[in-house]
Design a protein around this motif. Structure first.
Motif, PDB file in Angstrom:
ATOM      1  N   MET A 219      90.805 -15.115  49.777  1.00 42.83           N
ATOM      2  CA  MET A 219      89.980 -14.248  50.612  1.00 42.83           C
ATOM      3  C   MET A 219      88.597 -14.032  49.993  1.00 42.83           C
ATOM      4  O   MET A 219      87.569 -14.190  50.663  1.00 42.83           O
ATOM      5  N   ASN A 220      88.571 -13.679  48.717  1.00 44.06           N
ATOM      6  CA  ASN A 220      87.293 -13.408  48.068  1.00 44.06           C
ATOM      7  C   ASN A 220      86.462 -14.672  47.877  1.00 44.06           C
ATOM      8  O   ASN A 220      85.230 -14.608  47.887  1.00 44.06           O
ATOM      9  N   ALA A 221      87.117 -15.809  47.717  1.00 45.56           N
ATOM     10  CA  ALA A 221      86.378 -17.062  47.603  1.00 45.56           C
ATOM     11  C   ALA A 221      85.554 -17.319  48.865  1.00 45.56           C
ATOM     12  O   ALA A 221      84.364 -17.647  48.798  1.00 45.56           O
ATOM     13  N   VAL A 255      83.233  -5.248  50.245  1.00 43.42           N
ATOM     14  CA  VAL A 255      84.260  -5.892  49.417  1.00 43.42           C
ATOM     15  C   VAL A 255      85.590  -5.156  49.524  1.00 43.42           C
ATOM     16  O   VAL A 255      86.638  -5.767  49.755  1.00 43.42           O
ATOM     17  N   TYR A 256      85.566  -3.829  49.391  1.00 41.17           N
ATOM     18  CA  TYR A 256      86.809  -3.060  49.414  1.00 41.17           C
ATOM     19  C   TYR A 256      87.463  -3.068  50.796  1.00 41.17           C
ATOM     20  O   TYR A 256      88.686  -3.180  50.908  1.00 41.17           O
ATOM     21  N   CYS A 257      86.658  -2.944  51.847  1.00 36.54           N
ATOM     22  CA  CYS A 257      87.236  -2.946  53.207  1.00 36.54           C
ATOM     23  C   CYS A 257      87.910  -4.277  53.511  1.00 36.54           C
ATOM     24  O   CYS A 257      89.032  -4.320  54.031  1.00 36.54           O
ATOM     25  N   THR A 258      87.222  -5.365  53.182  1.00 33.37           N
ATOM     26  CA  THR A 258      87.792  -6.696  53.423  1.00 33.37           C
ATOM     27  C   THR A 258      89.063  -6.894  52.616  1.00 33.37           C
ATOM     28  O   THR A 258      90.072  -7.393  53.132  1.00 33.37           O
ATOM     29  N   ASN A 259      89.037  -6.481  51.354  1.00 34.07           N
ATOM     30  CA  ASN A 259      90.205  -6.661  50.494  1.00 34.07           C
ATOM     31  C   ASN A 259      91.374  -5.803  50.933  1.00 34.07           C
ATOM     32  O   ASN A 259      92.531  -6.234  50.833  1.00 34.07           O
ATOM     33  N   PHE A 260      91.100  -4.593  51.420  1.00 36.46           N
ATOM     34  CA  PHE A 260      92.205  -3.742  51.862  1.00 36.46           C
ATOM     35  C   PHE A 260      92.937  -4.382  53.040  1.00 36.46           C
ATOM     36  O   PHE A 260      94.172  -4.428  53.065  1.00 36.46           O
TER      37      PHE A 260
END
Length: 338
Positions: A219-221, A255-260
């Motif tokens: 996801m982060n990539a 970053v935090y919203c996407t990761n959650f």
């Protein structure tokens, strides 16, 4: 009631350790050292005890893993004392003094002595300082660990048990909460490995942590490639998000919203397959995935991991679209290269 209690206590732990990192003297350095201690002990245990030992039946690797897993307190006390400015010899001495204790009592001993040891080195004449450290600092470190141990067992370990019980009672809700929170923590200064190790999570909650963090690499990539457009940053965050803590802290909302969201979906996938992970502290991409094979059907793990990866790629792409017009602080701005 149990699920509400589990969520509230989890959030309190996060707030508490976040405040420790931000407000306590050298708190960020100490928490970074704690994450390093979890890597040096629990990660080695995860690879060799559960994979090399249990999965492949190699006795020497099982023994190696067991030995490393029992050194969490020693590693924490040593690395925290080092991070706070103690000399290597004295830091190791403090680490040895808390042998037999868990990672958190060791952490507290290293933190307290990390401030005392440099003062002793500064004030006491050379030659005598070693004797003073042996006579005074080593017993003091042991006393701090002894004092912290029941507190840890009564609070953090008990919270971990409550979270595990809440997950058993309401797996869908806790899958969303745990998957989302642990994945966000993986990108925050507080390490996901350290969090899951401190809480002693096992079973389904630890499986959620392991595969949600694994999925977050994909996801982060995608997200970082689309948003920040920096190749080295994209590779680094996919391997270990903590290496990009400065960039993430400067852009917390996207970053935090996407990761959650990505972590929550991964949590639901893991729960659907009923996977478990009894190696606490293995919320890390590569080792977390490998350890899962030691506790579950390899086919189930492979399918679940593939689905988590696909979900991660998808959410990373969607997140980049949602936040494409969001005011982002670039790599150059954050690191002062403009």
């Amino acid at each position: 009631m149990e699920i509400l209690k589990g969520i509230v206590l989890l959030l309190l732990v996060l707030v508490g350790f976040t405040m420790f990192s931000l407000k306590m003297p050298k708190g960020m350095k100490a928490m970074g050292a704690l994450a390093g201690a979890a890597t040096a002990s629990f990660l080695v245990e995860a690879f060799h005890f559960y994979v090399g030992g249990d999965l492949f039946g190699i006795t020497i690797l099982r023994d190696l893993g067991a030995a490393s897993g029992g050194m969490g307190g020693v590693a924490a006390a040593t690395l925290v004392a080092l991070a706070l400015g103690s000399s290597p010899v004295y830091a190791v001495l403090i680490g040895c003094a808390v042998s037999g204790f868990g990672i958190l009592p060791g952490f507290f001993a290293g933190y307290v002595l990390g401030f005392i040891l440099p003062k002793m080195e500064e004030k006491i004449p050379d030659g005598i300082d070693l004797i003073a450290v042996i006579v005074i600092a080593a017993p003091l470190a042991r006393l701090v660990a002894i004092g912290a141990d029941p507190l840890v067992n009564a609070t953090l370990i008990n919270i971990g048990k409550i979270i595990t019980q809440a997950t058993a009672q309401s797996p869908t809700i806790m899958a969303i909460i745990l998957g989302g929170v642990i994945t966000v923590v993986a990108t925050a200064p507080l390490s996901s490995m350290a969090l899951t190790a401190m809480l002693g999570l096992t079973g389904l909650p630890m499986a959620i942590g392991a595969l949600s963090v694994m999925g977050s690499s994909f996801m982060n990539a995608v997200f970082f490639h689309k948003i920040f457009k920096d190749k080295s940053t994209t590779i680094a965050v996919a391997v270990e998000p903590l290496t990009q803590a400065d960039l993430i802290s400067a852009n917390p909302i996207p970053v935090y919203c996407t990761n959650f969201v990505g972590g929550a979906i991964a949590g639901l996938i893991v729960t659907h397959f009923g996977l478990i992970n009894n190696a606490a502290g293995t919320a890390t991409p590569i080792a977390g995935l490998m350890v899962m094979y030691g506790f579950n059907s390899p086919l189930k793990v492979t399918i679940a991991a593939a689905l988590c990866a696909v979900a991660g790629l998808t959410i990373g792409f969607i997140g980049s679209l949602v936040f494409k017009n969001f005011k982002i602080k670039s790599v150059a701005e954050v690191r002062g290269t403009v």
